[in-house]
Design an enzyme around this catalytic site. Structure first.
Site, mmCIF file in Angstrom:
data_model
loop_
_atom_site.group_PDB
_atom_site.id
_atom_site.type_symbol
_atom_site.label_atom_id
_atom_site.label_comp_id
_atom_site.label_asym_id
_atom_site.label_seq_id
_atom_site.Cartn_x
_atom_site.Cartn_y
_atom_site.Cartn_z
ATOM 1 N N HIS A 131 -2.676 -6.894 16.061
ATOM 2 C CA HIS A 131 -1.075 -7.240 14.587
ATOM 3 C C HIS A 131 -2.101 -6.171 13.627
ATOM 4 C CE1 HIS A 131 -3.543 -10.351 13.125
ATOM 5 N NE2 HIS A 131 -3.022 -10.906 11.852
ATOM 6 N N GLU A 142 0.691 -1.354 0.158
ATOM 7 C CA GLU A 142 -0.039 -0.061 -0.576
ATOM 8 C C GLU A 142 1.252 1.257 -0.040
ATOM 9 O OE1 GLU A 142 -4.210 -0.657 1.708
ATOM 10 O OE2 GLU A 142 -3.103 0.337 3.216
ATOM 11 N N GLY A 185 -7.963 -7.775 12.666
ATOM 12 C CA GLY A 185 -8.728 -9.415 13.055
ATOM 13 C C GLY A 185 -9.975 -9.729 12.267
#
Length: 475
Positions: free
Chosen positions: A398, A205, A401
């Site tokens: 992280h 990205e 989810g």
């Protein structure tokens, strides 16, 4: 989940006291809504981890936790060096899947006239998709050299700058890698996949900094408002997947001989100090190096693309973090320092200020922690805290989810419709798979903003900046 099983100890920390076969307590991080939407399988997997030999309190479930294979994704489990176990399911199939962010020196307005051209070139030059490889062919000794060297090997091949290595966990290389313990089929699958993204939730990205929350930390990290950055999210491709696929049944079959009663076959493990445990550790370390080399090589390809279209850009590495690893780290347990093997499956290491493993320039502010959102939503840069070492083994979330499986997402969303909607919002998507876009629909994931706010409130990481996508390249 049945929230009565938990005791709320702070606004975003919930404790499950050990019961039944659990050897230690578990902590769940998240606001009440996040906790309530946890499915029973995720909760059961947390309890299973807490029942394994040598586990150290507490087992943790991050705000982005959801069910996985053996361990929950978003799960953290630390094990005593002498009496603990190592689990292939506790590391995961995509070993060292992770994300790195590059600073470009550009501002948002610099992309206005060339964003589509840059998107096309990135999509052309950085291979992506299921099973798709690139032009770098590695076999025999060359492959083993990569598995031993990691990002250091890549830099030695001309894929990057030596100064990149100081901005990567472990300086870009796992020291316990043993290519001889990597199955031959895993090596064969990696033959042509170096420098490629893969599929699923992996992406490249181009983003801009939408908001700064902590000016001092942002300045130390080298980022400011409207800055253009590039984030690369991928892992060890087919090699890591095959390592897990081969070692999981070996661990399951060997467990009774080690006197280990598995709560579920998926959570198969072996004593860290056993021959099988050491073999897996060597293979897993090689998988980590593969992922680090892969992200480093992609970084080189991205730099070449920017050099062609925006030659004034200077792409330097902010930081590279890994998920899906098991690392030997030192923590205080009952007031005494101990060496532990910390599994982080879908969780990010987040070292606090002053930690000796941090580069000098980050010592005062803590480790940069890169958190990717779902496709089309915000990503974040966080910083580790000292409190995180005390309550979560220096770990945090992280990503967003998943809320639904990829199969359900394909049935619920149309990839071309999502692509058009994101285009209307100024986000350019380049992908070889319309189904892949549907699988990664934003609504297939949890609310990343709520995940990040829960992480901050729990005290395991601090917010530094929010990023918004301009270009997204995915498989």
């Amino acid at each position: 989940m049945n929230i009565k099983l938990l005791k709320q100890t702070s606004p975003c920390i919930w404790r499950m006291e050990k019961y039944g076969p659990m050897r230690v307590d578990a902590l769940f991080f998240g606001n009440k809504d996040i906790i309530l939407e946890l499915d029973d399988t995720t909760v059961a997997q947390v309890r299973d981890v807490a029942s394994l030999p040598g586990v150290v309190s507490p087992v943790c479930a991050m705000p982005d936790a959801h069910s996985g294979y053996g361990f929950p994704i978003g799960g953290v489990g630390a094990f005593d060096e002498k009496h603990g176990v190592i689990s292939a399911g506790g590391v995961g199939f995509d070993i060292s899947c992770g994300v790195r962010t590059l600073i470009t020196g550009l501002k948002r307005q610099d992309l206005i006239t060339c964003d589509a051209k840059l998107a096309d070139l990135l999509f052309k030059q950085v291979p992506s998709g299921t099973g798709v490889g690139g032009n770098i062919i590695l076999e025999g000794d060359k492959l083993d050299e990569m598995l031993l060297g990691g990002a250091s090997w890549a830099v030695g091949q001309g894929f990057g700058k030596p100064q990149d290595l100081g901005r990567i966990e472990g300086n870009g290389r796992s020291g316990f890698a043993d290519p001889a313990k990597v199955p031959q089929k895993a090596k064969q699958r990696m033959k042509s996949q170096m420098g490629s993204l893969g599929s699923g939730n992996h992406y490249l990205e181009v983003q801009y900094v939408e908001e700064i929350y902590d000016k001092a930390k942002a300045a130390a990290f080298g980022i400011g408002m409207d800055d253009i950055v590039v984030s690369i999210h991928c892992g060890s491709r087919g090699l890591g997947h095959q390592i897990a696929k081969d070692y999981l049944p070996m661990m399951a079959e060997a467990a009774p001989g080690f006197g280990i009663k598995l709560p579920h076959r998926d959570i198969a493990c072996a004593p860290i100090n056993s021959e099988l445990g050491r073999d897996y550790l060597g293979a897993m370390g090689a998988g980590i190096n593969c992922a680090l080399a892969n992200r480093q090589t992609i970084t080189h390809l991205v730099r070449e693309c920017f050099a062609e279209i925006l030659p004034q850009a200077d792409l330097s590495l902010l930081y590279d973090v890994s998920h899906n690893t098991c690392q030997r780290e030192e923590f205080k347990v009952n007031g005494k320092k101990k060496n532990l093997w910390v599994h982080r499956k879908g969780a990010t290491r987040a070292l606090g200020p002053g930690h000796p493993k941090l580069p000098r320039e980050f010592k005062k502010h803590g480790q940069p922690v890169i958190i990717g959102g779902s496709m089309g939503t915000a990503s974040y840069i966080l910083a580790g805290t000292k409190q995180g070492a005390e309550i979560s083994f220096s770990s945090c979330c992280h990503g967003a989810g998943r809320l639904m499986s990829r199969a359900k997402a394909r049935k619920s969303f149309k990839g071309n419709k999502i692509q058009k909607e994101l285009s209307r919002r100024g986000i350019i998507i380049r992908s070889g798979s319309i189904k892949g876009i549907a699988e990664e629909a934003p609504l297939a994931y949890k609310d990343v903003d709520a995940i990040i706010e829960s992480t901050r409130t729990a005290g395991i990481a601090e917010k530094v900046a929010r990023l918004r996508p301009v270009i997204c390249v995915k498989g």
